[in-house]
Design a protein around this motif. Structure first.
Motif, PDB file in Angstrom:
ATOM      1  N   LEU A 399     -14.521   4.009   6.248  1.00 15.33           N
ATOM      2  CA  LEU A 399     -15.906   3.658   5.566  1.00 15.33           C
ATOM      3  C   LEU A 399     -15.622   2.158   5.078  1.00 15.33           C
ATOM      4  O   LEU A 399     -14.677   2.095   4.351  1.00 15.33           O
ATOM      5  CB  LEU A 399     -15.823   4.939   4.456  1.00 15.33           C
ATOM      6  CG  LEU A 399     -16.997   4.398   3.451  1.00 15.33           C
ATOM      7  CD1 LEU A 399     -18.313   4.939   4.014  1.00 15.33           C
ATOM      8  CD2 LEU A 399     -16.712   5.485   2.188  1.00 15.33           C
ATOM      9  N   LEU A 400     -16.687   1.591   5.403  1.00 17.73           N
ATOM     10  CA  LEU A 400     -16.761   0.199   4.941  1.00 17.73           C
ATOM     11  C   LEU A 400     -18.007   0.086   3.952  1.00 17.73           C
ATOM     12  O   LEU A 400     -19.237   0.474   4.389  1.00 17.73           O
ATOM     13  CB  LEU A 400     -17.347  -0.739   5.969  1.00 17.73           C
ATOM     14  CG  LEU A 400     -16.144  -0.806   7.149  1.00 17.73           C
ATOM     15  CD1 LEU A 400     -16.505  -1.659   8.294  1.00 17.73           C
ATOM     16  CD2 LEU A 400     -14.768  -1.093   6.677  1.00 17.73           C
ATOM     17  N   GLY A 401     -17.687  -0.135   2.758  1.00 16.61           N
ATOM     18  CA  GLY A 401     -18.817  -0.161   1.604  1.00 16.61           C
ATOM     19  C   GLY A 401     -19.044  -1.601   1.125  1.00 16.61           C
ATOM     20  O   GLY A 401     -18.635  -2.620   1.846  1.00 16.61           O
ATOM     21  N   CYS A 408     -10.126   5.097   4.183  1.00 12.37           N
ATOM     22  CA  CYS A 408     -10.055   6.118   5.250  1.00 12.37           C
ATOM     23  C   CYS A 408      -9.345   7.291   4.793  1.00 12.37           C
ATOM     24  O   CYS A 408      -8.142   6.992   4.239  1.00 12.37           O
ATOM     25  CB  CYS A 408      -9.141   5.316   6.358  1.00 12.37           C
ATOM     26  SG  CYS A 408      -8.777   6.687   8.095  1.00 12.37           S
ATOM     27  N   PRO A 409      -9.774   8.335   4.946  1.00  9.71           N
ATOM     28  CA  PRO A 409      -9.186   9.606   4.285  1.00  9.71           C
ATOM     29  C   PRO A 409      -7.898   9.699   4.607  1.00  9.71           C
ATOM     30  O   PRO A 409      -7.522   9.978   5.555  1.00  9.71           O
ATOM     31  CB  PRO A 409     -10.064  10.755   4.784  1.00  9.71           C
ATOM     32  CG  PRO A 409     -11.351  10.100   5.032  1.00  9.71           C
ATOM     33  CD  PRO A 409     -10.958   8.618   5.816  1.00  9.71           C
ATOM     34  N   GLY A 410      -6.919   9.912   3.345  1.00  9.23           N
ATOM     35  CA  GLY A 410      -5.708   9.894   3.577  1.00  9.23           C
ATOM     36  C   GLY A 410      -4.666   8.807   4.162  1.00  9.23           C
ATOM     37  O   GLY A 410      -3.489   9.064   4.210  1.00  9.23           O
ATOM     38  N   LEU A 411      -5.354   7.768   4.271  1.00  9.56           N
ATOM     39  CA  LEU A 411      -4.554   6.623   4.812  1.00  9.56           C
ATOM     40  C   LEU A 411      -4.801   5.070   4.097  1.00  9.56           C
ATOM     41  O   LEU A 411      -3.719   4.487   3.968  1.00  9.56           O
ATOM     42  CB  LEU A 411      -4.842   6.172   6.271  1.00  9.56           C
ATOM     43  CG  LEU A 411      -4.605   7.196   7.436  1.00  9.56           C
ATOM     44  CD1 LEU A 411      -4.845   6.751   8.969  1.00  9.56           C
ATOM     45  CD2 LEU A 411      -3.054   7.418   7.490  1.00  9.56           C
ATOM     46  N   ALA A 412      -5.912   5.111   3.653  1.00 10.02           N
ATOM     47  CA  ALA A 412      -5.952   3.720   2.876  1.00 10.02           C
ATOM     48  C   ALA A 412      -7.217   3.624   2.056  1.00 10.02           C
ATOM     49  O   ALA A 412      -8.363   4.442   2.500  1.00 10.02           O
ATOM     50  CB  ALA A 412      -6.460   2.759   4.048  1.00 10.02           C
ATOM     51  N   GLU A 414      -9.732   3.966  -1.498  1.00  8.17           N
ATOM     52  CA  GLU A 414     -10.318   5.366  -2.426  1.00  8.17           C
ATOM     53  C   GLU A 414     -11.852   5.246  -1.944  1.00  8.17           C
ATOM     54  O   GLU A 414     -12.287   4.224  -1.714  1.00  8.17           O
ATOM     55  CB  GLU A 414     -10.037   5.064  -3.778  1.00  8.17           C
ATOM     56  CG  GLU A 414      -8.586   5.277  -4.129  1.00  8.17           C
ATOM     57  CD  GLU A 414      -8.341   5.077  -5.609  1.00  8.17           C
ATOM     58  OE1 GLU A 414      -9.483   5.344  -6.411  1.00  8.17           O
ATOM     59  OE2 GLU A 414      -7.101   5.595  -6.135  1.00  8.17           O
ATOM     60  N   ALA A 415     -12.164   6.592  -1.835  1.00  5.19           N
ATOM     61  CA  ALA A 415     -13.625   6.526  -1.560  1.00  5.19           C
ATOM     62  C   ALA A 415     -14.520   5.782  -2.777  1.00  5.19           C
ATOM     63  O   ALA A 415     -13.994   6.385  -4.146  1.00  5.19           O
ATOM     64  CB  ALA A 415     -14.035   8.166  -1.503  1.00  5.19           C
ATOM     65  N   LEU A 421     -16.792  11.554   2.054  1.00  4.21           N
ATOM     66  CA  LEU A 421     -16.484  11.459   3.357  1.00  4.21           C
ATOM     67  C   LEU A 421     -15.607  12.667   3.846  1.00  4.21           C
ATOM     68  O   LEU A 421     -14.494  12.803   3.502  1.00  4.21           O
ATOM     69  CB  LEU A 421     -16.170  10.319   4.023  1.00  4.21           C
ATOM     70  CG  LEU A 421     -15.782  10.182   5.375  1.00  4.21           C
ATOM     71  CD1 LEU A 421     -16.972  10.158   6.453  1.00  4.21           C
ATOM     72  CD2 LEU A 421     -14.913   8.652   5.843  1.00  4.21           C
ATOM     73  N   VAL A 422     -16.071  13.769   4.298  1.00  2.19           N
ATOM     74  CA  VAL A 422     -15.344  14.990   4.296  1.00  2.19           C
ATOM     75  C   VAL A 422     -15.609  15.667   5.959  1.00  2.19           C
ATOM     76  O   VAL A 422     -16.606  15.475   6.542  1.00  2.19           O
ATOM     77  CB  VAL A 422     -15.999  16.057   3.441  1.00  2.19           C
ATOM     78  CG1 VAL A 422     -15.819  15.746   2.062  1.00  2.19           C
ATOM     79  CG2 VAL A 422     -17.457  16.436   3.731  1.00  2.19           C
TER      80      VAL A 422
END
Length: 445
Positions: A399-401, A408-412, A414-415, A421-422
């Motif tokens: 996810l680029l904001g 990236c969920p669980g890797l890099a 925070e949302a 993003l589920v």
């Protein structure tokens, strides 16, 4: 149930019970064609909304697909009725060329795409459809003729998810599945409202029409719409029971990474009946690979045989890599030769990335989801993946904001606040495996 009961209009008490399915949603869209089914739905929902102290916002959507000369007039009639009922209406049109073959199927796909896109534009949380008991019975018979198993014969669910293949998605609701078409016609008649009739519904060139024409004879043998729809409901319960077994097996024997990959112990598969095992694998392929439909049974069985033949093997099916090592199988999304399409949201809304992840945004963007690709390109150390195969994250969602924030969920990262993003998990399928021998186990099923 007596014949006189079946043709009574839907009463207020019955409507409140049926439309309870709509209560969790604050913004709804109604798909109304102008036929008796959807006209009755429009009348029932408008009256239901008027009885509520905090009514939801409801927008009517009707389609002028241009396939029949009468379509434009029917769409205008729907808009006029909606206006009288105090509901806004949008007429959807398409500039695509008319299909030369499979017109009904093409019209259904076009209708779905236009409705999903309109719901996304309006911010509708759910789309309400007028499928009814007779539709459910016909669907059951059509799938029976195709050799479907318990999941296909469960027919249409009361709640599901539609997407347009471009990232837009919407929850779909079918509150009238227990109501006969005769009752809906009676509802229109009781309200004094006219409705349109689509002549293609009587065209014997279509399988559904031929099935519909058989219904009176089947009813004479006890196979009326109510009985068939009740059978579909029982099969849906049976399918849910199998899925409960799958859920239990996944809960005890699988580990899901938030970014998409799944690892599953082989001993978990060996303890399952073949049908449950195949359902589990089909669901994993759908959840990990994002394909719209499960693989054919023969291909899924081929994957099972390959994974069962060796303790160190790798195979690919439905866009998913399955690698067996050291008593476990790891499943991950194969990026594919053409790559994975990105998803973009400019403001509040929701969308699907690769049919695997649901992005929900409550604030202005822009927000963009792309496949992660090479870990090093985004500053992610391979140590971050732990004992997962690093290749299994190439198709993970990044996810680029705003301000170049990356998550990236669980890797890099925070949302961002107000952004979710589920992963999507699927229970529904139009496919059913046959019983047989489980090659992971030692017994005949």
């Amino acid at each position: 149930m007596a014949a006189s009961d079946r043709v009574r209009p839907v009463c207020e008490t019955q409507a409140d019970a049926l439309l309870a399915l709509l209560t969790p949603f604050r913004r709804l869209a109604l798909a109304v064609s102008g036929g008796p089914d959807s006209t009755a739905l429009l009348l029932l929902v408008a009256a239901w909304r008027a009885r509520r102290t905090a009514p939801p916002h409801i927008h009517v959507l009707t389609l002028d697909h241009g396939l029949r000369p009468e379509a434009a007039g029917e769409a205008r009639a729907v808009a006029a009725l909606s206006d009288r009922l105090g509901l806004p209406c949008r007429i959807l049109t398409s500039t695509l060329p008319k299909p030369s073959a499979n017109r009904q199927a093409s019209a259904r796909e076009l209708r779905r795409e236009l409705l999903v896109a309109a719901c996304a534009e309006l911010g509708a949380e759910a789309l309400v459809l007028a499928h009814h008991q007779d539709d459910q019975a016909e669907t059951l018979l059509l799938r029976l003729a195709r050799g479907s198993g318990v999941y296909g014969l469960a027919a249409m669910p009361a709640q599901g998810l539609w997407h347009d293949g471009k990232g837009a998605c919407v929850t779909v609701l079918r509150p009238l599945l227990t109501v006969s078409k005769a009752s809906l016609v009676a509802t229109c008649s009781a309200a004094g409202e006219a409705y349109a009739e689509d002549p293609s519904n009587e065209d014997a060139a279509y399988a559904r029409t031929r099935i519909r024409q058989l219904m009176p004879a089947l009813a004479g043998e006890g196979l009326d719409g109510a009985t068939l729809a009740a059978t579909a409901a029982r099969l849906a319960s049976a399918a849910a029971a199998i899925d409960d077994q799958v859920d239990a097996a996944l809960a005890s024997g699988a580990v899901r990474h938030p970014a998409g990959p799944v690892r599953l112990r082989v001993e978990t598969l060996s303890a399952l009946p073949r049908e449950t095992m195949l359902r589990l694998l089909a669901r994993l392929l759908a959840e990990v690979g994002g394909e719209a439909y499960p693989p054919r049974l023969v291909r899924l069985e081929g994957l099972v045989e390959r994974l069962a033949a060796s303790e160190r093997v790798q195979a690919t099916l439905s866009g998913v890599v399955a690698r067996r090592r050291d008593g476990e199988i790891v499943f991950w999304r194969e990026p594919g030769r053409t790559g994975l399409a990105s998803l973009e949201l400019a403001g509040p809304g929701r969308g699907l990335f690769d049919r695997r992840f649901l992005l929900e945004v409550e604030r202005n963007g822009p927000y963009r989801v792309v496949p992660l690709g090479r870990l090093s390109e985004h500053g992610i150390d391979r140590k971050a993946v732990g004992d997962w195969p690093w290749q299994s994250f190439a198709g993970a969602p990044l996810l680029l904001g705003p301000a170049d924030a990356a998550y990236c969920p669980g890797l890099a990262g925070e949302a961002p606040v107000g952004v979710r993003l589920v992963p999507i998990t699927r229970r529904e399928s139009l496919w059913q495996p046959e019983l047989g021998t489980n090659p992971f186990g030692r017994r005949e099923i």
